[in-house]
Design an enzyme around this catalytic site. Structure first.
Site, PDB file in Angstrom:
ATOM      1  N   THR A 133      17.139  -1.430   9.671  1.00  0.00           N
ATOM      2  CA  THR A 133      17.829  -0.305   9.037  1.00  0.00           C
ATOM      3  C   THR A 133      17.189   1.040   9.379  1.00  0.00           C
ATOM      4  O   THR A 133      17.756   2.079   9.057  1.00  0.00           O
ATOM      5  CB  THR A 133      17.830  -0.483   7.509  1.00  0.00           C
ATOM      6  OG1 THR A 133      16.598  -1.082   7.150  1.00  0.00           O
ATOM      7  CG2 THR A 133      18.981  -1.332   7.038  1.00  0.00           C
TER       8      THR A 133
ATOM      9  N   LYS B 273       8.694   5.704   8.072  1.00  0.00           N
ATOM     10  CA  LYS B 273       8.711   4.264   7.779  1.00  0.00           C
ATOM     11  C   LYS B 273       7.840   3.947   6.563  1.00  0.00           C
ATOM     12  O   LYS B 273       6.675   4.344   6.514  1.00  0.00           O
ATOM     13  CB  LYS B 273       8.257   3.458   9.001  1.00  0.00           C
ATOM     14  CG  LYS B 273       9.295   3.497  10.101  1.00  0.00           C
ATOM     15  CD  LYS B 273       8.967   2.561  11.238  1.00  0.00           C
ATOM     16  CE  LYS B 273      10.094   2.582  12.260  1.00  0.00           C
ATOM     17  NZ  LYS B 273       9.764   1.839  13.467  1.00  0.00           N
TER      18      LYS B 273
ATOM     19  N   GLU C 246       4.814  -6.589   7.084  1.00  0.00           N
ATOM     20  CA  GLU C 246       5.080  -5.149   7.031  1.00  0.00           C
ATOM     21  C   GLU C 246       5.225  -4.537   8.424  1.00  0.00           C
ATOM     22  O   GLU C 246       4.520  -4.949   9.347  1.00  0.00           O
ATOM     23  CB  GLU C 246       3.898  -4.434   6.354  1.00  0.00           C
ATOM     24  CG  GLU C 246       4.117  -4.012   4.935  1.00  0.00           C
ATOM     25  CD  GLU C 246       5.154  -2.904   4.761  1.00  0.00           C
ATOM     26  OE1 GLU C 246       5.588  -2.307   5.773  1.00  0.00           O
ATOM     27  OE2 GLU C 246       5.547  -2.643   3.615  1.00  0.00           O
ATOM     28  N   ASP C 247       6.105  -3.526   8.541  1.00  0.00           N
ATOM     29  CA  ASP C 247       6.227  -2.813   9.823  1.00  0.00           C
ATOM     30  C   ASP C 247       5.696  -1.384   9.736  1.00  0.00           C
ATOM     31  O   ASP C 247       5.752  -0.658  10.729  1.00  0.00           O
ATOM     32  CB  ASP C 247       7.695  -2.757  10.279  1.00  0.00           C
ATOM     33  CG  ASP C 247       8.509  -1.804   9.427  1.00  0.00           C
ATOM     34  OD1 ASP C 247       8.349  -1.828   8.181  1.00  0.00           O
ATOM     35  OD2 ASP C 247       9.287  -1.019   9.993  1.00  0.00           O
TER      36      ASP C 247
ATOM     37  N   SER D 227       9.633  -3.557  -1.300  1.00  0.00           N
ATOM     38  CA  SER D 227      10.211  -2.488  -0.474  1.00  0.00           C
ATOM     39  C   SER D 227      10.210  -1.153  -1.203  1.00  0.00           C
ATOM     40  O   SER D 227      10.345  -1.110  -2.428  1.00  0.00           O
ATOM     41  CB  SER D 227      11.657  -2.870  -0.122  1.00  0.00           C
ATOM     42  OG  SER D 227      12.351  -1.767   0.392  1.00  0.00           O
ATOM     43  N   ALA D 228      10.103  -0.066  -0.437  1.00  0.00           N
ATOM     44  CA  ALA D 228      10.185   1.279  -1.023  1.00  0.00           C
ATOM     45  C   ALA D 228      11.639   1.691  -1.254  1.00  0.00           C
ATOM     46  O   ALA D 228      11.911   2.694  -1.921  1.00  0.00           O
ATOM     47  CB  ALA D 228       9.529   2.288  -0.081  1.00  0.00           C
TER      48      ALA D 228
ATOM     49  N   LYS E  17       3.791   3.216  -1.355  1.00  0.00           N
ATOM     50  CA  LYS E  17       2.825   2.698  -0.381  1.00  0.00           C
ATOM     51  C   LYS E  17       2.163   3.916   0.286  1.00  0.00           C
ATOM     52  O   LYS E  17       2.859   4.895   0.520  1.00  0.00           O
ATOM     53  CB  LYS E  17       3.543   1.874   0.695  1.00  0.00           C
ATOM     54  CG  LYS E  17       4.279   0.655   0.152  1.00  0.00           C
ATOM     55  CD  LYS E  17       5.167   0.035   1.252  1.00  0.00           C
ATOM     56  CE  LYS E  17       6.056  -1.052   0.675  1.00  0.00           C
ATOM     57  NZ  LYS E  17       7.009  -1.619   1.641  1.00  0.00           N
TER      58      LYS E  17
ATOM     59  N   ASP F 119       8.423  -6.951   3.350  1.00  0.00           N
ATOM     60  CA  ASP F 119       9.045  -5.634   3.334  1.00  0.00           C
ATOM     61  C   ASP F 119      10.491  -5.832   3.806  1.00  0.00           C
ATOM     62  O   ASP F 119      10.822  -6.880   4.368  1.00  0.00           O
ATOM     63  CB  ASP F 119       8.264  -4.710   4.275  1.00  0.00           C
ATOM     64  CG  ASP F 119       8.917  -3.356   4.425  1.00  0.00           C
ATOM     65  OD1 ASP F 119       9.284  -2.755   3.404  1.00  0.00           O
ATOM     66  OD2 ASP F 119       9.082  -2.897   5.585  1.00  0.00           O
ATOM     67  N   LEU F 120      11.364  -4.845   3.580  1.00  0.00           N
ATOM     68  CA  LEU F 120      12.766  -5.007   3.984  1.00  0.00           C
ATOM     69  C   LEU F 120      13.078  -4.292   5.306  1.00  0.00           C
ATOM     70  O   LEU F 120      13.319  -4.922   6.338  1.00  0.00           O
ATOM     71  CB  LEU F 120      13.685  -4.469   2.874  1.00  0.00           C
ATOM     72  CG  LEU F 120      15.172  -4.503   3.205  1.00  0.00           C
ATOM     73  CD1 LEU F 120      15.705  -5.935   3.197  1.00  0.00           C
ATOM     74  CD2 LEU F 120      15.966  -3.656   2.205  1.00  0.00           C
ATOM     75  N   ASP F 121      13.056  -2.942   5.228  1.00  0.00           N
ATOM     76  CA  ASP F 121      13.470  -2.130   6.379  1.00  0.00           C
ATOM     77  C   ASP F 121      12.494  -2.314   7.543  1.00  0.00           C
ATOM     78  O   ASP F 121      11.302  -2.043   7.407  1.00  0.00           O
ATOM     79  CB  ASP F 121      13.505  -0.645   5.996  1.00  0.00           C
ATOM     80  CG  ASP F 121      14.556  -0.350   4.925  1.00  0.00           C
ATOM     81  OD1 ASP F 121      15.686  -0.829   5.075  1.00  0.00           O
ATOM     82  OD2 ASP F 121      14.238   0.355   3.953  1.00  0.00           O
TER      83      ASP F 121
HETATM   84  C1  BG6 Z   1      11.610   2.243   3.243  1.00  0.00           C
HETATM   85  C2  BG6 Z   1      11.943   2.832   4.587  1.00  0.00           C
HETATM   86  O1  BG6 Z   1      11.731   0.846   3.279  1.00  0.00           O
HETATM   87  O2  BG6 Z   1      12.492   2.759   2.225  1.00  0.00           O
HETATM   88  C3  BG6 Z   1      11.896   4.350   4.509  1.00  0.00           C
HETATM   89  O3  BG6 Z   1      11.001   2.361   5.546  1.00  0.00           O
HETATM   90  C4  BG6 Z   1      12.852   4.825   3.408  1.00  0.00           C
HETATM   91  O4  BG6 Z   1      12.272   4.887   5.754  1.00  0.00           O
HETATM   92  C5  BG6 Z   1      12.457   4.169   2.090  1.00  0.00           C
HETATM   93  O5  BG6 Z   1      12.777   6.234   3.288  1.00  0.00           O
HETATM   94  C6  BG6 Z   1      13.376   4.577   0.929  1.00  0.00           C
HETATM   95  O6  BG6 Z   1      14.658   4.072   1.166  1.00  0.00           O
HETATM   96  P1  BG6 Z   1      15.954   4.432   0.324  1.00  0.00           P
HETATM   97  O7  BG6 Z   1      16.941   3.380   0.744  1.00  0.00           O
HETATM   98  O8  BG6 Z   1      15.585   4.317  -1.137  1.00  0.00           O
HETATM   99  O9  BG6 Z   1      16.356   5.818   0.671  1.00  0.00           O
HETATM  100 MG    MG Z   2       9.506  -1.179   6.544  1.00  0.00          MG
END
Ligand code: BG6
Ligand code: MG
Length: 222
Positions: free
Chosen positions: A17, A45, A169-170, A114-115, A145, A9-11
């Site tokens: 972030t 998250k 994943e977090d 990542s989302a 997810k 996962d990224l964030d």
């Molecule tokens: C996820 C974050 O990785 O991405 C969420 O944990 C965030 O908090 C989601 O809403 C979507 O991110 P973005 O950058 O497309 O607004």
């Molecule tokens: Mg995350």
């Protein structure tokens, strides 16, 4: 022996972030006349941008027209982009480069799952994009997810069986997505929140190279 794939996962896993997402959502909440706490931000998250705004408006008990909804979503992202604009390699979470280097040297295929729709520019800014053989982000998925779609696409892109993948994943929703994909889930963060994960660590400093080796061997024999 099965090939093993690692999916990150990224964030909150590679970069911190979540604080910038929080500041941007809090600004919008304040403009709309209500408070938004860091505890409430936990619910955001792993959750898509659109779903985050729906939850935020529920918290503030605000009914929006479609036009308002769309413009608030754009405004939040512009504020978020202003924060990440200044990001550099200093914002990579501890020991992430060591883990990526270890896997790369062993020719393990690596994917991002990542989302976020901002995943690519962030990976470029922190100079980690070259580690990833596949990037599956918020632009490539139709289901959020805890649906396993994001991780299943990543496994497919890597040419690895889902059951031979390891996911870091977090977010609770992310751990659930990995489990539903029959992957080995590794929680990064609070073990009491991520208690559905197969393994739990505070951060990557707690993940030794020998544990990575163990994950590689363990998943090879599946
Ligand atoms: C996820 C974050 O990785 O991405 C969420 O944990 C965030 O908090 C989601 O809403 C979507 O991110 P973005 O950058 O497309 O607004
Ligand atoms: Mg995350």
């Amino acid at each position: 022996m099965e090939k093993v794939g690692f999916i990150f996962d990224l964030d909150g896993v590679i970069v911190d972030t979540a604080k910038y997402h929080y500041l941007a959502w809090r600004k919008l909440a304040n403009e709309l006349g209500f408070e938004f706490s860091e505890e409430q931000n936990e619910l955001f998250k792993g959750v898509s941008r659109k779903r985050c705004l729906e939850i935020l408006l529920d918290i503030g008990e605000i009914n929006a027209t479609q036009e308002q909804f769309d413009s608030w979503m754009i405004g939040k992202n512009l504020d978020y982009l202003a924060y990440i604009e200044k990001m550099d390699a200093n914002e990579i979470l501890p020991d992430v480069p060591r883990v990526l280097d270890f896997l790369k040297k062993k020719n393990v295929p690596i994917a991002l799952g990542s989302a976020s729709k901002n995943a690519r520019p962030i990976l470029e800014k922190v100079n980690l994009i070259s580690y990833f053989d596949s990037i599956v982000d918020g632009n490539s998925v139709t289901k959020a997810k805890p649906d396993p779609e994001v991780f299943l696409i990543a496994a497919n892109n890597l040419g690895v069986n889902a059951s031979s993948c390891v996911v870091f994943e977090d977010a609770v929703a992310g751990i659930q997505a990995a489990n539903r994909a029959k992957m080995t889930s590794v929680g990064i963060g609070e073990s009491n929140i991520l208690d559905e994960a197969a393994y739990n660590f505070k951060d990557f400093t707690e993940i030794s190279n020998s544990f990575l080796e163990f994950l590689l061997n363990n998943n090879q024999n599946k």
